[in-house]
Design a protein around this motif. Structure first.
Motif, PDB file in Angstrom:
ATOM      1  N   ILE A  34       0.862  -1.177   0.000  1.00 47.93           N
ATOM      2  CA  ILE A  34       0.000   0.000   0.000  1.00 47.93           C
ATOM      3  C   ILE A  34       0.899   1.228   0.000  1.00 47.93           C
ATOM      4  O   ILE A  34       1.898   1.284   0.722  1.00 47.93           O
ATOM      5  CB  ILE A  34      -0.953  -0.021   1.211  1.00 47.93           C
ATOM      6  N   ASP A  35       0.548   2.207  -0.824  1.00 48.79           N
ATOM      7  CA  ASP A  35       1.363   3.412  -0.934  1.00 48.79           C
ATOM      8  C   ASP A  35       1.354   4.159   0.396  1.00 48.79           C
ATOM      9  O   ASP A  35       0.325   4.641   0.842  1.00 48.79           O
ATOM     10  CB  ASP A  35       0.826   4.305  -2.057  1.00 48.79           C
ATOM     11  N   THR A  36       2.509   4.197   1.015  1.00 47.06           N
ATOM     12  CA  THR A  36       2.673   4.828   2.322  1.00 47.06           C
ATOM     13  C   THR A  36       3.850   5.793   2.253  1.00 47.06           C
ATOM     14  O   THR A  36       4.940   5.404   1.814  1.00 47.06           O
ATOM     15  CB  THR A  36       2.957   3.752   3.393  1.00 47.06           C
ATOM     16  N   PRO A  37       3.676   7.042   2.682  1.00 49.84           N
ATOM     17  CA  PRO A  37       4.788   7.996   2.641  1.00 49.84           C
ATOM     18  C   PRO A  37       6.014   7.475   3.396  1.00 49.84           C
ATOM     19  O   PRO A  37       5.903   6.914   4.488  1.00 49.84           O
ATOM     20  CB  PRO A  37       4.223   9.244   3.329  1.00 49.84           C
ATOM     21  N   GLY A  38       7.179   7.644   2.803  1.00 46.91           N
ATOM     22  CA  GLY A  38       8.430   7.299   3.465  1.00 46.91           C
ATOM     23  C   GLY A  38       8.962   5.906   3.197  1.00 46.91           C
ATOM     24  O   GLY A  38      10.083   5.596   3.597  1.00 46.91           O
ATOM     25  N   THR A  39       8.195   5.063   2.530  1.00 45.94           N
ATOM     26  CA  THR A  39       8.658   3.690   2.298  1.00 45.94           C
ATOM     27  C   THR A  39       9.931   3.656   1.459  1.00 45.94           C
ATOM     28  O   THR A  39      10.921   3.023   1.838  1.00 45.94           O
ATOM     29  CB  THR A  39       7.556   2.840   1.637  1.00 45.94           C
ATOM     30  N   LEU A  40       9.921   4.339   0.327  1.00 44.14           N
ATOM     31  CA  LEU A  40      11.098   4.337  -0.539  1.00 44.14           C
ATOM     32  C   LEU A  40      12.303   4.930   0.195  1.00 44.14           C
ATOM     33  O   LEU A  40      13.414   4.414   0.093  1.00 44.14           O
ATOM     34  CB  LEU A  40      10.828   5.093  -1.834  1.00 44.14           C
ATOM     35  N   SER A  41      12.087   5.962   0.955  1.00 46.06           N
ATOM     36  CA  SER A  41      13.167   6.572   1.726  1.00 46.06           C
ATOM     37  C   SER A  41      13.772   5.582   2.718  1.00 46.06           C
ATOM     38  O   SER A  41      14.995   5.501   2.868  1.00 46.06           O
ATOM     39  CB  SER A  41      12.638   7.796   2.480  1.00 46.06           C
ATOM     40  N   LYS A  42      12.930   4.804   3.373  1.00 49.15           N
ATOM     41  CA  LYS A  42      13.430   3.821   4.347  1.00 49.15           C
ATOM     42  C   LYS A  42      14.176   2.677   3.656  1.00 49.15           C
ATOM     43  O   LYS A  42      15.189   2.191   4.176  1.00 49.15           O
ATOM     44  CB  LYS A  42      12.286   3.300   5.192  1.00 49.15           C
ATOM     45  N   VAL A  43      13.683   2.254   2.499  1.00 46.94           N
ATOM     46  CA  VAL A  43      14.359   1.182   1.762  1.00 46.94           C
ATOM     47  C   VAL A  43      15.719   1.664   1.264  1.00 46.94           C
ATOM     48  O   VAL A  43      16.738   0.968   1.416  1.00 46.94           O
ATOM     49  CB  VAL A  43      13.489   0.660   0.596  1.00 46.94           C
ATOM     50  N   THR A  44      15.776   2.862   0.695  1.00 50.30           N
ATOM     51  CA  THR A  44      17.058   3.361   0.198  1.00 50.30           C
ATOM     52  C   THR A  44      18.024   3.659   1.352  1.00 50.30           C
ATOM     53  O   THR A  44      19.237   3.502   1.203  1.00 50.30           O
ATOM     54  CB  THR A  44      16.890   4.594  -0.707  1.00 50.30           C
ATOM     55  N   ARG A  45      17.525   4.045   2.500  1.00 53.68           N
ATOM     56  CA  ARG A  45      18.365   4.239   3.685  1.00 53.68           C
ATOM     57  C   ARG A  45      18.961   2.898   4.116  1.00 53.68           C
ATOM     58  O   ARG A  45      20.125   2.814   4.503  1.00 53.68           O
ATOM     59  CB  ARG A  45      17.560   4.878   4.824  1.00 53.68           C
ATOM     60  N   TYR A  46      18.149   1.833   4.046  1.00 57.86           N
ATOM     61  CA  TYR A  46      18.626   0.488   4.375  1.00 57.86           C
ATOM     62  C   TYR A  46      19.822   0.120   3.492  1.00 57.86           C
ATOM     63  O   TYR A  46      20.833  -0.391   3.969  1.00 57.86           O
ATOM     64  CB  TYR A  46      17.482  -0.518   4.210  1.00 57.86           C
ATOM     65  N   PHE A  47      19.712   0.423   2.188  1.00 57.67           N
ATOM     66  CA  PHE A  47      20.819   0.142   1.271  1.00 57.67           C
ATOM     67  C   PHE A  47      22.048   0.966   1.650  1.00 57.67           C
ATOM     68  O   PHE A  47      23.161   0.454   1.692  1.00 57.67           O
ATOM     69  CB  PHE A  47      20.403   0.407  -0.181  1.00 57.67           C
ATOM     70  N   ALA A  48      21.850   2.249   1.912  1.00 53.35           N
ATOM     71  CA  ALA A  48      22.972   3.124   2.274  1.00 53.35           C
ATOM     72  C   ALA A  48      23.637   2.647   3.566  1.00 53.35           C
ATOM     73  O   ALA A  48      24.865   2.608   3.648  1.00 53.35           O
ATOM     74  CB  ALA A  48      22.491   4.559   2.427  1.00 53.35           C
TER      75      ALA A  48
END
Length: 178
Positions: free
Chosen positions: A104-118
């Motif tokens: 479900i489209d939830t604000p911040g998901t992509l940011s958290k996933v890319t932070r995990y990679f970083a």
């Protein structure tokens, strides 16, 4: 090294999508005697984006720098350029993967996933994300391509991502691609 490889420039063009725009830009590159080393195109809404890494001798690079702004105005494009003085050197990696996730489209998901990679010292090679309507919910989907450095334990990385996926409430698939 070829004659094309002396100097490099990154060129980005953004504007309204229409047939022939890619042909116009690639013809300009050819007319300026540059070589397309790498490129990406994306259509975002009705907007077109084209990013290219070009190589050429100093004369060719100067030619593209001087002709692109005028051609961009004629084509209705916003253009940007940046000379690249160093070649990209790939880190040692043990494998390449894609991660595809949906939820479900939830604000911040992509940011958290890319932070995990970083946080795991993993560079993202490619990322594509979008949303779509499904029944009563707006859903998101994302595909990330990345290389696993030799010093990263892929099994631990996957286990740790499993925990993150539960927190974010997303379904995912890892696929080895190289």
């Amino acid at each position: 090294m070829t004659a094309f490889s002396n100097h490099q420039i990154v060129l980005t063009a953004i504007g309204e999508d229409r047939p022939g725009i890619v042909s116009e830009l690639t013809q300009l590159v050819s007319d300026c005697h540059c070589n397309i080393v790498d490129s990406r195109i994306a259509i975002l809404g009705s907007e077109f984006t084209f990013t290219m890494l070009l190589s050429g001798d100093m004369s060719a690079i100067s030619r593209i720098e001087h002709t692109l702004p005028t051609k961009g105005m004629v084509l209705g494009l916003l253009t940007m350029m940046k000379r690249s003085t160093t070649r990209h050197t790939e880190s040692e990696f043990c494998a390449g993967y894609t991660l595809e996730y949906t939820g479900i489209d939830t604000p911040g998901t992509l940011s958290k996933v890319t932070r995990y990679f970083a946080d795991n010292n993993i560079s993202i090679c490619s990322l594509k994300s979008d949303t779509y309507d499904e029944e009563v919910d707006t859903k998101m989907r994302c595909e990330i391509e990345f290389n696993i450095p030799v010093d990263v334990d892929i099994d631990q990385f996957k286990i740790s991502f499993e925990n993150l996926s539960h927190t974010l409430n997303v379904d995912y698939i890892f696929k080895r691609i190289r």
